[in-house]
Write a protein that holds these residues in place. Structure first.
Motif, PDB file in Angstrom:
ATOM      1  N   LEU A  58       2.513  -7.903  34.700  1.00  0.00           N
ATOM      2  CA  LEU A  58       2.247  -8.339  36.068  1.00  0.00           C
ATOM      3  C   LEU A  58       2.662  -7.263  37.075  1.00  0.00           C
ATOM      4  CD1 LEU A  58       3.405 -12.067  35.852  1.00  0.00           C
ATOM      5  CD2 LEU A  58       1.055 -11.227  36.015  1.00  0.00           C
ATOM      6  N   ARG A  59       3.767  -6.595  36.813  1.00  0.00           N
ATOM      7  CA  ARG A  59       4.220  -5.532  37.719  1.00  0.00           C
ATOM      8  C   ARG A  59       3.222  -4.378  37.737  1.00  0.00           C
ATOM      9  NH1 ARG A  59       7.241  -1.057  36.845  1.00  0.00           N
ATOM     10  NH2 ARG A  59       8.058  -1.719  34.809  1.00  0.00           N
ATOM     11  N   HIS A  60       2.634  -4.089  36.593  1.00  0.00           N
ATOM     12  CA  HIS A  60       1.687  -2.980  36.499  1.00  0.00           C
ATOM     13  C   HIS A  60       0.296  -3.339  37.031  1.00  0.00           C
ATOM     14  CE1 HIS A  60       4.150  -0.915  33.075  1.00  0.00           C
ATOM     15  NE2 HIS A  60       4.654  -0.685  34.279  1.00  0.00           N
TER      16      HIS A  60
ATOM     17  N   ALA B 142      11.969  -0.128  40.562  1.00  0.00           N
ATOM     18  CA  ALA B 142      12.812  -0.017  41.752  1.00  0.00           C
ATOM     19  C   ALA B 142      12.127  -0.634  42.971  1.00  0.00           C
ATOM     20  CB  ALA B 142      13.133   1.450  42.016  1.00  0.00           C
ATOM     21  N   GLN B 143      10.805  -0.428  43.073  1.00  0.00           N
ATOM     22  CA  GLN B 143      10.063  -0.993  44.204  1.00  0.00           C
ATOM     23  C   GLN B 143      10.058  -2.517  44.155  1.00  0.00           C
ATOM     24  OE1 GLN B 143       6.374   1.108  43.520  1.00  0.00           O
ATOM     25  NE2 GLN B 143       6.748   2.542  45.215  1.00  0.00           N
ATOM     26  N   LEU B 144       9.867  -3.068  42.948  1.00  0.00           N
ATOM     27  CA  LEU B 144       9.864  -4.525  42.815  1.00  0.00           C
ATOM     28  C   LEU B 144      11.243  -5.092  43.117  1.00  0.00           C
ATOM     29  CD1 LEU B 144       8.438  -7.155  42.084  1.00  0.00           C
ATOM     30  CD2 LEU B 144       8.994  -6.719  39.678  1.00  0.00           C
ATOM     31  N   ALA B 145      12.276  -4.429  42.622  1.00  0.00           N
ATOM     32  CA  ALA B 145      13.643  -4.885  42.870  1.00  0.00           C
ATOM     33  C   ALA B 145      13.940  -4.903  44.368  1.00  0.00           C
ATOM     34  CB  ALA B 145      14.635  -3.983  42.145  1.00  0.00           C
ATOM     35  N   GLU B 146      13.483  -3.859  45.074  1.00  0.00           N
ATOM     36  CA  GLU B 146      13.709  -3.794  46.525  1.00  0.00           C
ATOM     37  C   GLU B 146      12.965  -4.923  47.231  1.00  0.00           C
ATOM     38  OE1 GLU B 146      13.244  -0.637  50.251  1.00  0.00           O
ATOM     39  OE2 GLU B 146      12.590  -0.087  48.226  1.00  0.00           O
ATOM     40  N   LYS B 147      11.743  -5.178  46.762  1.00  0.00           N
ATOM     41  CA  LYS B 147      10.927  -6.235  47.365  1.00  0.00           C
ATOM     42  C   LYS B 147      11.581  -7.604  47.179  1.00  0.00           C
ATOM     43  CE  LYS B 147       6.000  -7.253  47.791  1.00  0.00           C
ATOM     44  NZ  LYS B 147       4.642  -6.966  47.258  1.00  0.00           N
ATOM     45  N   LEU B 148      12.190  -7.800  46.023  1.00  0.00           N
ATOM     46  CA  LEU B 148      12.829  -9.083  45.700  1.00  0.00           C
ATOM     47  C   LEU B 148      14.290  -9.142  46.171  1.00  0.00           C
ATOM     48  CD1 LEU B 148      11.422  -9.526  42.081  1.00  0.00           C
ATOM     49  CD2 LEU B 148      10.900 -10.975  44.043  1.00  0.00           C
ATOM     50  N   ARG B 149      14.803  -7.991  46.615  1.00  0.00           N
ATOM     51  CA  ARG B 149      16.216  -7.892  46.987  1.00  0.00           C
ATOM     52  C   ARG B 149      17.130  -8.204  45.806  1.00  0.00           C
ATOM     53  NH1 ARG B 149      16.356 -10.579  53.119  1.00  0.00           N
ATOM     54  NH2 ARG B 149      14.807  -9.158  54.019  1.00  0.00           N
TER      55      ARG B 149
ATOM     56  N   SER C  90      18.817  -3.307  38.036  1.00  0.00           N
ATOM     57  CA  SER C  90      19.171  -3.648  36.650  1.00  0.00           C
ATOM     58  C   SER C  90      18.610  -4.999  36.236  1.00  0.00           C
ATOM     59  CB  SER C  90      20.687  -3.636  36.476  1.00  0.00           C
ATOM     60  OG  SER C  90      21.303  -4.584  37.341  1.00  0.00           O
ATOM     61  N   LYS C  91      18.463  -5.935  37.196  1.00  0.00           N
ATOM     62  CA  LYS C  91      17.942  -7.253  36.852  1.00  0.00           C
ATOM     63  C   LYS C  91      16.486  -7.173  36.416  1.00  0.00           C
ATOM     64  CE  LYS C  91      17.339 -11.986  38.562  1.00  0.00           C
ATOM     65  NZ  LYS C  91      17.699 -12.967  39.618  1.00  0.00           N
ATOM     66  N   VAL C  92      15.695  -6.385  37.123  1.00  0.00           N
ATOM     67  CA  VAL C  92      14.295  -6.197  36.738  1.00  0.00           C
ATOM     68  C   VAL C  92      14.223  -5.621  35.331  1.00  0.00           C
ATOM     69  CG1 VAL C  92      12.178  -4.899  37.232  1.00  0.00           C
ATOM     70  CG2 VAL C  92      13.461  -5.953  39.104  1.00  0.00           C
TER      71      VAL C  92
ATOM     72  N   LEU D 185      10.964 -16.454  38.033  1.00  0.00           N
ATOM     73  CA  LEU D 185       9.566 -16.283  37.635  1.00  0.00           C
ATOM     74  C   LEU D 185       8.627 -16.512  38.815  1.00  0.00           C
ATOM     75  CD1 LEU D 185       9.669 -18.045  34.151  1.00  0.00           C
ATOM     76  CD2 LEU D 185       9.847 -15.599  34.675  1.00  0.00           C
ATOM     77  N   ARG D 186       8.938 -17.509  39.618  1.00  0.00           N
ATOM     78  CA  ARG D 186       8.106 -17.778  40.800  1.00  0.00           C
ATOM     79  C   ARG D 186       8.160 -16.587  41.770  1.00  0.00           C
ATOM     80  NH1 ARG D 186      10.595 -21.765  42.170  1.00  0.00           N
ATOM     81  NH2 ARG D 186       9.397 -23.319  41.012  1.00  0.00           N
ATOM     82  N   ALA D 187       9.352 -16.075  41.991  1.00  0.00           N
ATOM     83  CA  ALA D 187       9.509 -14.939  42.897  1.00  0.00           C
ATOM     84  C   ALA D 187       8.785 -13.709  42.364  1.00  0.00           C
ATOM     85  CB  ALA D 187      11.005 -14.638  43.089  1.00  0.00           C
ATOM     86  N   TRP D 188       8.852 -13.499  41.058  1.00  0.00           N
ATOM     87  CA  TRP D 188       8.197 -12.346  40.426  1.00  0.00           C
ATOM     88  C   TRP D 188       6.681 -12.427  40.613  1.00  0.00           C
ATOM     89  CZ3 TRP D 188      11.008  -8.858  37.039  1.00  0.00           C
ATOM     90  CH2 TRP D 188      10.200  -7.859  36.443  1.00  0.00           C
ATOM     91  N   ALA D 189       6.124 -13.608  40.351  1.00  0.00           N
ATOM     92  CA  ALA D 189       4.677 -13.777  40.480  1.00  0.00           C
ATOM     93  C   ALA D 189       4.224 -13.536  41.920  1.00  0.00           C
ATOM     94  CB  ALA D 189       4.277 -15.175  40.019  1.00  0.00           C
ATOM     95  N   GLU D 190       4.985 -14.041  42.860  1.00  0.00           N
ATOM     96  CA  GLU D 190       4.610 -13.880  44.269  1.00  0.00           C
ATOM     97  C   GLU D 190       4.781 -12.422  44.720  1.00  0.00           C
ATOM     98  OE1 GLU D 190       7.003 -16.720  46.307  1.00  0.00           O
ATOM     99  OE2 GLU D 190       5.783 -18.452  45.668  1.00  0.00           O
ATOM    100  N   ALA D 191       5.853 -11.771  44.280  1.00  0.00           N
ATOM    101  CA  ALA D 191       6.114 -10.395  44.694  1.00  0.00           C
ATOM    102  C   ALA D 191       5.095  -9.424  44.107  1.00  0.00           C
ATOM    103  CB  ALA D 191       7.524  -9.978  44.282  1.00  0.00           C
TER     104      ALA D 191
END
Length: 283
Positions: free
Chosen positions: A19-21, A31-38, A42-44, A59-65
């Motif tokens: 999904l990230r790709h 790093a970009q996704l982590a910043e977007k999700l705050r 390391s969590k990503v 999972l909901r936040a990941w899908a939306e981001a």
């Protein structure tokens, strides 16, 4: 079992990476996704590599981001499948103990033959209200979960109706240590032991006690139930395992039979219980 769980977690991580790709606006770096999700970067990484279990909110936040909110349902379904075997206490107790008790009651209601082992406390099916109250309080303290103690106690006691239903059989064995563990005041334990002695003789209950003096072929370990030999429910500190594969169930039945060979029943079990009751006079 842990291997199956880990494989499922890694599979979910692979899907998260996909999904990230495949973001509509172009792929994101971790790093970009982590910043977007705050989130910490390391969590990503941990989620994508199966080193951390996602929550439904994650999972909901990941899908939306990643611009793919419709993927939330698929991801949540994967999580439900993953947790059908490993049910973390953190998630189960997020709304308190009552919901967990209601869920297990439904499973018990459709079960005819129960095998149980408990080495550290009185098995739940035979607990008094006061004893259960202290157990729930201590676990709520441990997991910092909502306090719904009285509702949880009522739900647990409702399960005991099965003790008086024809056609059910409870084959319960406990280590003598469970009779002495002061997870409650001595007066509460005394009443609990009286209750325990009273169930011996019920035609639905086969209660065995493994005395301290009994030779053991294996060390007493985690508490568990086997329900109709279709599922084994095993308690650990972080989670409750629901095992429905034949090899796992076979293993737990072998453990039960091995421990049961050291148990005493009837008058001998009564003697062990009465000795524990007398020992309370020292407290």
């Amino acid at each position: 079992m842990s291997t199956d769980f880990q494989q499922a977690r890694e599979s979910l991580g692979v899907r998260l990476k996909e999904l990230r790709h495949s973001c509509p606006g172009g792929p994101l770096t971790g790093a970009q996704l982590a910043e977007k999700l705050r989130w910490p970067h390391s969590k990503v990484s941990k989620l994508e590599n199966g080193r951390q279990t996602a929550t439904s909110n994650d999972l909901r936040a990941w899908a939306e981001a990643t611009g793919q909110p419709k993927a939330t349902e698929e991801l949540t379904s994967r999580l439900v499948g993953l947790e059908s075997h490993v049910r973390s206490w953190r998630r189960q107790l997020s709304s308190g103990h009552k919901a967990v008790q209601v869920g297990i009651n439904a499973e018990f209601s459709r079960t005819s033959v129960f095998h149980a082992w408990e080495g550290a406390m009185i098995v739940g099916q035979l607990q008094t209200a006061d004893y259960a109250r202290h157990i729930f309080t201590r676990y709520a303290n441990l997991h910092e979960s909502p306090r719904d103690t009285e509702d949880a106690v009522r739900a647990r006691l409702q399960r005991q109706e099965g003790l008086y239903q024809a056609g059910k059989k409870y084959r319960i064995i406990m280590w003598e240590a469970a009779l002495h563990t002061l997870v409650c005041p001595p007066s509460v334990l005394a009443a609990q032991l009286d209750r325990l002695a009273g169930v011996i003789g019920l035609d639905t209950v086969e209660l065995g006690i493994v005395p301290f003096s009994a030779p053991l072929k294996i060390p007493p370990a985690n508490a568990f139930w086997v329900l109709d030999e279709r599922v084994a429910i095993v308690e650990d500190w972080h989670a409750e395992l629901w095992l429905d594969d034949t090899p796992s169930i076979t293993t737990y039945m072998k453990v039960w039979n091995t421990l049961q060979s050291s148990a005493v029943y009837g008058a001998k079990a009564q003697n062990v219980i009465h000795a524990a009751r007398r020992a309370l006079n020292a407290h």
